[in-house]
Write an enzyme that holds these catalytic residues in place. Structure first.
Site, PDB file in Angstrom:
ATOM      1  N   GLY A 112      -3.567   4.809   7.694  1.00 60.10           N
ATOM      2  CA  GLY A 112      -4.589   5.004   8.722  1.00 60.10           C
ATOM      3  C   GLY A 112      -5.146   3.665   9.150  1.00 60.10           C
ATOM      4  N   LEU A 113      -5.956   3.667  10.179  1.00 62.30           N
ATOM      5  CA  LEU A 113      -6.525   2.436  10.706  1.00 62.30           C
ATOM      6  C   LEU A 113      -7.416   1.752   9.661  1.00 62.30           C
ATOM      7  CD1 LEU A 113      -7.585   3.713  14.236  1.00 62.30           C
ATOM      8  CD2 LEU A 113      -5.784   2.041  13.728  1.00 62.30           C
ATOM      9  N   PRO A 114      -7.622   0.444   9.797  1.00 60.34           N
ATOM     10  CA  PRO A 114      -8.580  -0.220   8.920  1.00 60.34           C
ATOM     11  C   PRO A 114      -9.942   0.485   9.024  1.00 60.34           C
ATOM     12  CG  PRO A 114      -7.362  -1.834  10.224  1.00 60.34           C
ATOM     13  CD  PRO A 114      -6.980  -0.491  10.734  1.00 60.34           C
ATOM     14  N   ALA A 115     -10.584   0.631   7.886  1.00 62.33           N
ATOM     15  CA  ALA A 115     -11.919   1.271   7.815  1.00 62.33           C
ATOM     16  C   ALA A 115     -11.894   2.765   8.114  1.00 62.33           C
ATOM     17  CB  ALA A 115     -12.918   0.574   8.734  1.00 62.33           C
ATOM     18  N   SER A 116     -10.715   3.360   8.033  1.00 62.04           N
ATOM     19  CA  SER A 116     -10.653   4.807   8.257  1.00 62.04           C
ATOM     20  C   SER A 116     -11.084   5.573   7.008  1.00 62.04           C
ATOM     21  CB  SER A 116      -9.237   5.216   8.659  1.00 62.04           C
ATOM     22  OG  SER A 116      -8.311   4.829   7.661  1.00 62.04           O
ATOM     23  N   SER A 175      -9.346   3.606   1.227  1.00 53.78           N
ATOM     24  CA  SER A 175      -9.660   3.137  -0.125  1.00 53.78           C
ATOM     25  C   SER A 175     -10.718   4.023  -0.771  1.00 53.78           C
ATOM     26  CB  SER A 175     -10.146   1.689  -0.082  1.00 53.78           C
ATOM     27  OG  SER A 175      -9.119   0.882   0.447  1.00 53.78           O
ATOM     28  N   SER A 179      -0.302   0.351   6.744  1.00 54.57           N
ATOM     29  CA  SER A 179       1.109   0.641   7.053  1.00 54.57           C
ATOM     30  C   SER A 179       1.288   1.200   8.461  1.00 54.57           C
ATOM     31  CB  SER A 179       1.729   1.579   6.008  1.00 54.57           C
ATOM     32  OG  SER A 179       0.876   2.639   5.642  1.00 54.57           O
TER      33      SER A 179
END
Lengths: 264, 638
Positions: B463-467, B470, B537
């Site tokens: 997914g997009l960064p900050a989605s 983590s 990814s």
């Protein structure tokens, strides 16, 4: 490796490429000598199996011997057989000459089957030596959204590297026996003991060299009643294979028009 | 074509075998290729009854004089435009050869068709108009024949009737083209004066060319040698696929060179894993005894379970190809957009596919003028030498050592855009295959499953960064651990700090980053753990690679939080920096994130709590057979 071994190895290579690089493929089984050889080759490629469906686009007008053959070997060879009907003649381009129009039903039936199953690859048993437009084919031949063939814009294909990404919504035709000749097919059928429809063998001075629909296929004069005799006949004859196919001879470009529209 | 009636098959009932030679006819448009072919078919008695009469009638009906080329230009469009637009194949016989004749179009527009035809040829006929002489396209075709590795080239100087069968004019052209070809390292096998229209020099040496003492075209074809046998070279079996239709695990492919037999010790390149061939499988009879040589499509089984992929090369220990991530190649380019330094490509070397970057363009030449144009880009229909770096290691040979494995094609948007020969292989640090024999764990997977109450798996969060990947990954890790499982978090950024610190953010490096993540995660999954990968990814193809590596253990979760929400959150301040232009190659700004098409699960974290999302992941892991719903008495099944 003799000549037939080479042809076989090349076809197996093509089959494995098609199976490995496309998502959903099927083999077009017309029950004739070429597609029977093709199924045999596929089973060689996949160690006894046909790991995808065999599709028979049925005009309903084949010879009874052909239907018997289909029902028997479909079972014996454990095929995932899909029989798909063709639309009636009224649904087909009325500007085509009669025999070609009749044959074009198959193109429509094929399109319907494609839509129904969503195949991205169709394996077809055409050969370069059959007919002039087929000689121009690629091994992996892209078809447009309407199933049409753009002969002016074929992708480059060399060193057995095939273009295996069909455009979105379109499909590829894969031709694993493009490089075979009519004589190769018979020599191999004999060597491998592949079953055939008896209509190919001469009876009362006639035999079929190519099998299509009953109403548009005619037998040719022949005394060849065994495969060996067929091979001798092919050495000597100057009659083209598709001489008995009415649709090829109606107008100069009838067959080309059919093929560009998506016919095999 | 339907005119082929003399079967070229040597497999006649009496079993005679004639050498088969494949030739291509090339040359400038209108220099008379199709006419020569039509004439050859006629002279060798290869036309079916009625064909000639039919075409004569068609010509008469259209009020056109009959041309031999009509025989060949069978397509309506070709007849209308008077050009051959695609390659076609015709068979006929000379005294001692079965000839497969590949007719290739001369029009510059259709160079790709000429290459398609010529790449399959053992020999070539290059045709030149006696009046016009050597033209750009003549030189271009000569160069391409050389590049494709076609060594036997017969030159035909056509339309000698137009220059009054002048021996001087013939010599002039003969000298010019011979010098050009010799400059490329190709010696013409013959230079023949002919008139294809009238038949002089084709099958017969007529009085009009009485001064010429060399072979006719038919005689020259009769002398061509079939392709060189490849069995004498080292074994190369590029892997097309691994089949597991039954209890056999069959490695399938075509032997490109050399030979093999059960019992051979082999090495799988580029990994360098060693095994022995157990059997050569076939159908209907299996296994096959006896040595299998070049050209055969085979299936082999090995004496041990190794991880093998499509594109790996099976070779003999001691004569294996080099492993490399760097190649130098001489290529021809067919795409509209010129090939330039820095371009991202897909390179295919046999069944092996690798993403690649053009590191340098060392030469760019218009083969028509043979002048070095510029060193920045290779234009359409031009040739050049390039240096490419590959995102994953491949096994390759220089063309001079193995013509089959030493060639490659280049794909752009799923379509072949060029191809060429491998000039040299940068062997890197591991030129000699290392004897790698994987050591399997002492524990069986089911022993671990019994303890953890789950199977091994790779749970891939993309997914997009900050989605929220983590955050979700950590919640899931905690949840699984609390329930007695063995989850392990593999965070993309964390691994970049160590294992992957040699990688940057180019497309090639990103692919390699994902490949390594997938390899580590798969290793953990094979040993019974649940590897939770959290990585942007962005490339669909890279995730497909990961899925291929992890195989049935792979579960993809698309964390599909809307882009505005992600940018709004921006916990690491990346979006802000990227907007300010301080963060190159940042996924999120721009459109380079390719959404999954068939993820096992899609989660939008803007619309639900973390616990709720973790619940849903857990449910998915249950329904897809990773987590056991009930405590299964595995011991009873062992």
């Amino acid at each position: 490796m003799d000549h037939l071994d080479q042809l076989e190895a090349q076809s197996i290579y093509i089959f494995r490429e098609a199976f490995g690089r496309l998502k959903k493929i099927a083999l077009l089984w017309s029950l004739g000598k070429d597609s029977n050889v093709m199924i045999w080759l596929a089973r060689k490629a996949f160690f006894g199996r046909l790991p995808f469906p065999a599709l028979h686009v049925d005009t309903g007008k084949k010879f009874p011997e052909m239907y018997r053959f289909r029902d028997h070997y479909g079972k014996e060879w454990e095929l995932d057989l899909r029989v798909e009907p063709c639309p009636p003649i009224d649904a087909v381009d009325p500007t085509l000459p009669p025999a070609a129009r009749s044959a074009a039903r198959k193109t429509e039936g094929l399109k319907m089957a494609l839509g129904k199953f969503g195949f991205d690859g169709l394996i077809a048993g055409i050969r370069r030596d059959e007919e002039a437009t087929r000689a121009k084919e690629r091994v992996f031949s892209p078809r447009g959204l309407e199933g049409n063939w753009d002969v002016r814009d074929q992708p480059p294909e060399f060193w057995d590297h095939f273009n295996a990404s069909p455009p979105q919504g379109a499909h590829l035709r894969i031709h694993p026996i493009l490089h075979w000749t009519e004589a190769d097919i018979w020599a191999y059928t004999k060597r491998e003991n592949i079953p055939i429809i008896p209509l190919y063998l001469a009876k009362d001075g006639k035999r079929y060299r190519s099998l299509g629909d009953q109403d548009i296929t005619n037998p040719v004069a022949s005394t060849a009643s065994t495969i060996d005799e067929i091979l001798v006949e092919l050495e000597q004859t100057k009659v083209p294979e598709r001489a008995g196919r009415a649709l090829d001879h109606e107008t100069e470009d009838a067959f080309e028009r059919l093929r560009v529209a998506g016919y095999l | 074509m339907n005119m082929i009636v003399t079967p070229a098959s040597p497999a006649t009932p009496n079993g005679t075998t004639r050498p088969q030679v494949r030739i291509v006819i090339v040359g400038h448009v209108d220099h008379g290729k199709s006419t020569l072919v039509g004439r050859l078919l006629h002279e060798t008695g290869s036309l079916p009854d009625g064909k000639l009469e039919m075409l004569k009638a068609v010509s008469a009906r259209r009020g056109m004089p009959f041309e031999w080329s009509f025989l060949l230009d069978a397509l309506q469009t070709e007849r209308d435009q008077g050009i051959t637009i695609d390659t076609t194949q015709i068979r006929f016989r000379t005294n001692s050869r079965d000839i497969v004749l590949i007719d290739a179009p001369g029009h510059a527009e259709f160079l790709r068709n000429m290459i398609t035809g010529a790449s399959q040829a053992d020999g070539a006929v290059l045709i030149i108009d006696a009046l016009e002489g050597v033209r750009d396209q003549t030189r271009r075709h000569g160069y391409l024949l050389h590049l494709l590795g076609v060594k036997q080239v017969a030159i035909v100087v056509n339309k000698m009737d137009r220059v009054d069968f002048s021996a001087d004019r013939f010599k002039e052209i003969s000298d010019e083209i011979s010098a050009h070809l010799q400059g490329l390292g190709v010696t013409p096998t013959a230079v023949i004066p002919i008139s294809a229209r009238d038949g002089d020099g084709v099958a017969e040496r007529t009085d009009r060319v009485g001064w010429y003492k060399g072979p006719t075209v038919v005689e020259a074809l009769d002398r061509l040698e079939p392709a060189r046998p490849l069995e004498a070279l080292a074994l190369r079996l590029p892997v097309q696929a691994i089949y597991k239709f039954d209890d056999r695990r069959i490695v399938a492919g075509r032997i490109e060179s050399g030979s093999l037999i059960a019992g051979d010790e082999i090495v799988i390149m580029p990994a360098g894993k060693i095994a022995r061939i157990k059997t050569v499988e076939s159908w209907p009879v299996t296994p096959v005894a006896g040595r299998q040589g070049a050209g055969r499509s085979v299936g082999i089984t090995l004496d041990r379970e190794l991880f093998i992929e499509r594109g790996d090369i099976v070779a003999h220990v001691g004569s294996a190809p080099s492993e490399t991530r760097r190649l130098r190649a001489r290529i021809f380019w067919l795409h509209d957009k010129p090939l330039a330094k820095g371009d991202q490509l897909l390179v295919r070397c046999g069944p092996k596919e690798s993403r690649a970057t053009v590191v340098a363009i060392e030469k760019a030449v218009d083969p028509g003028e043979l002048s070095s144009v510029e060193n920045k880009a290779i234009s359409r229909n031009h040739v050049g030498e390039i240096d490419i770096s590959l995102s994953s290691p491949i096994a390759a040979d220089p063309y001079t050592e193995n013509p089959r494995t030493g060639r490659l094609v280049i794909e752009v948007s799923g379509r072949i855009a060029g191809g060429g020969l491998v000039l040299s292989v940068d062997a890197g640090q591991r030129a000699v295959p290392v004897d790698i024999v994987p050591v399997e764990s002492a524990l069986r997977p089911d022993e671990r499953s019994a303890r953890y109450r789950h199977n091994g798996a790779v749970v891939w969060l993309t997914g997009l960064p900050a989605s929220g990947k983590s955050t979700l990954a950590k919640a899931l890790e905690r949840r699984l651990f609390t329930n007695g499982g063995s989850p392990i978090l593999l965070d993309g950024d964390t691994l970049r700090a160590g294992l992957n610190n040699d990688l940057g953010f180019s497309a090639a490096d990103r692919s390699e980053n994902i490949r390594r993540l997938a390899e580590v995660a798969t290793h953990l999954a094979r040993n019974g753990h649940i590897a939770i990968v959290a990585a942007v990814s962005p490339a669909r193809e890279d995730r497909a690679t990961a899925r291929r590596i992890a195989d049935t253990a792979f579960r993809e979760i698309h964390v599909a939080t809307p882009a505005e929400v992600c940018e709004d959150r921006d916990p690491k301040g990346h979006y802000k920096k990227a907007r300010a232009g301080a963060l190159a190659s940042f996924t999120g700004i721009g459109n380079d994130y390719e959404r999954p098409e068939a993820a096992e699960l899609v989660i939008d974290t803007s619309a639900r709590t973390v616990a709720d999302a973790a619940d849903e992941i857990e449910r998915m892991l249950k329904t897809t057979g990773v987590l056991f719903d009930e405590l299964v008495d595995l011991a009873a099944n062992i």
